[in-house]
Write an enzyme that holds these catalytic residues in place. Structure first.
Site, PDB file in Angstrom:
ATOM      1  N   ASN A  14      -9.182 -49.820 -25.070  1.00 32.89           N
ATOM      2  CA  ASN A  14      -9.525 -50.533 -23.834  1.00 32.89           C
ATOM      3  C   ASN A  14      -9.752 -49.556 -22.687  1.00 32.89           C
ATOM      4  OD1 ASN A  14      -9.586 -53.606 -23.996  1.00 32.89           O
ATOM      5  ND2 ASN A  14      -7.762 -53.129 -25.210  1.00 32.89           N
ATOM      6  N   ARG A  65      15.579 -49.726 -16.849  1.00 30.05           N
ATOM      7  CA  ARG A  65      14.217 -50.217 -16.735  1.00 30.05           C
ATOM      8  C   ARG A  65      13.689 -49.991 -15.322  1.00 30.05           C
ATOM      9  NH1 ARG A  65      11.376 -53.430 -20.246  1.00 30.05           N
ATOM     10  NH2 ARG A  65      12.742 -53.784 -21.984  1.00 30.05           N
ATOM     11  N   HIS A 112      -4.360 -59.251 -23.184  1.00 30.80           N
ATOM     12  CA  HIS A 112      -3.558 -59.668 -24.338  1.00 30.80           C
ATOM     13  C   HIS A 112      -4.472 -60.249 -25.419  1.00 30.80           C
ATOM     14  CE1 HIS A 112      -0.125 -60.951 -26.596  1.00 30.80           C
ATOM     15  NE2 HIS A 112      -0.664 -62.145 -26.726  1.00 30.80           N
ATOM     16  N   ASP A 148       3.345 -61.003 -20.973  1.00 32.00           N
ATOM     17  CA  ASP A 148       2.048 -61.625 -21.260  1.00 32.00           C
ATOM     18  C   ASP A 148       1.925 -62.976 -20.550  1.00 32.00           C
ATOM     19  OD1 ASP A 148       1.361 -59.460 -22.907  1.00 32.00           O
ATOM     20  OD2 ASP A 148       2.389 -60.355 -24.610  1.00 32.00           O
TER      21      ASP A 148
HETATM   22  C1  GAR Z   1      -4.990 -54.472 -27.504  1.00 30.78           C
HETATM   23  O1  GAR Z   1      -5.368 -55.345 -28.541  1.00 30.78           O
HETATM   24  C2  GAR Z   1      -4.264 -55.220 -26.422  1.00 30.78           C
HETATM   25  O2  GAR Z   1      -4.782 -56.490 -26.182  1.00 30.78           O
HETATM   26  C3  GAR Z   1      -2.888 -55.303 -27.007  1.00 30.78           C
HETATM   27  O3  GAR Z   1      -2.669 -54.028 -27.541  1.00 30.78           O
HETATM   28  C4  GAR Z   1      -3.908 -53.502 -27.997  1.00 30.78           C
HETATM   29  C5  GAR Z   1      -4.091 -52.123 -27.435  1.00 30.78           C
HETATM   30  O4  GAR Z   1      -5.251 -51.528 -27.944  1.00 30.78           O
HETATM   31  N1  GAR Z   1      -1.891 -55.662 -26.024  1.00 30.78           N
HETATM   32  C6  GAR Z   1      -0.850 -56.462 -26.267  1.00 30.78           C
HETATM   33  O5  GAR Z   1      -0.605 -56.888 -27.378  1.00 30.78           O
HETATM   34  C7  GAR Z   1       0.013 -56.817 -25.072  1.00 30.78           C
HETATM   35  N2  GAR Z   1       1.050 -57.725 -25.443  1.00 30.78           N
HETATM   36  P1  GAR Z   1      -5.845 -50.225 -27.255  1.00 30.78           P
HETATM   37  O6  GAR Z   1      -4.701 -49.238 -27.047  1.00 30.78           O
HETATM   38  O7  GAR Z   1      -6.846 -49.706 -28.263  1.00 30.78           O
HETATM   39  O8  GAR Z   1      -6.497 -50.622 -25.951  1.00 30.78           O
END
Ligand code: GAR
Length: 213
Positions: A14, A65, A112, A148
């Site tokens: 992303n 945290r 998400h 999320d």
């Molecule tokens: C993506 O599919 C994103 O939507 C998901 O992690 C992946 C990261 O991919 N996020 C979640 O699941 C958040 N709860 P990337 O590192 O290749 O962008």
């Protein structure tokens, strides 16, 4: 252009889609900082490749945290992101607290891989496939204290064929993520997103929404 910080934990595809849209001039943003909470995240390699400032912050190095979140806030401020910037969670697999959110109120977004509010968590695609949904998809939303969760900016639908599991869905959903995430950021850059209660309104192009910085 809109100053942004991008938070990653993994492959950073992303992040790549954001870099690509900036490079072709379709996204009016500047990546001021990439933060990873994993030392070996491939997203960091991408940041290096493009000469983007990056920082690895390991949450285990912090006592709480809140301490970790404060370190992220400090890093983002130090990168020159002030009241005008946006924080983009791109596969950042950690819940953030109010310590992180309050300095960036209304300026943190996440992607998400499911149609929220269904299937939050770390396995959105597999959870949707296992449930037997016929329409899967992905969501870009403003971030609140829940995982999320928060006002939805844009969603894309991905049909789930019979017999498809999470692994089969994942690349098809990811392809749509790479379309809607830069789109959402561009809308923010154009000041077209307005949070009204729990909803996001998209202002007509060329007419800024009233409450966006
Ligand atoms: C993506 O599919 C994103 O939507 C998901 O992690 C992946 C990261 O991919 N996020 C979640 O699941 C958040 N709860 P990337 O590192 O290749 O962008």
């Amino acid at each position: 252009s809109l100053p942004i910080a991008v938070l990653v934990s993994g492959s950073g595809s992303n992040l790549q889609s954001i870099i690509d849209r900036i490079e072709v001039g379709a996204l009016d943003a500047e990546i001021k900082l990439v933060i990873s909470n994993k030392a070996n995240a491939y997203g960091i390699q991408r940041a290096k490749k493009y000469g983007l400032p990056y920082k690895v912050l390991l949450h285990n190095d912090f006592r709480s945290r809140e301490d970790f979140d404060q370190a992220m806030v400090d890093a983002i401020h130090a990168a020159g992101i002030g009241e005008d910037g946006l924080v983009v969670m791109a596969g950042f697999m950690r819940i953030v607290t109010t310590t992180f959110l309050s300095p960036f109120e209304g300026r943190v977004i996440n992607i998400h891989p499911a149609l929220l509010p269904s299937f939050p968590g770390v396995n959105g695609q597999a959870d949707a496939a296992d449930y037997g949904v016929k329409i899967a998809g992905c969501t870009v939303h403003f971030v609140d204290e829940q995982m999320d969760h928060g006002p939805v900016i844009i969603q894309a639908a991905v049909p789930c064929q019979a017999g498809e599991d999470g692994d089969a869905l994942e690349p098809r959903i990811l392809k749509m993520e790479h379309r809607i995430f830069p789109q959402a950021i561009q809308w923010f850059a154009e000041r077209r997103l307005k949070i009204v209660g729990r909803h996001v309104e998209l202002a007509v192009s060329g007419r800024p929404a009233a409450n966006q910085p």
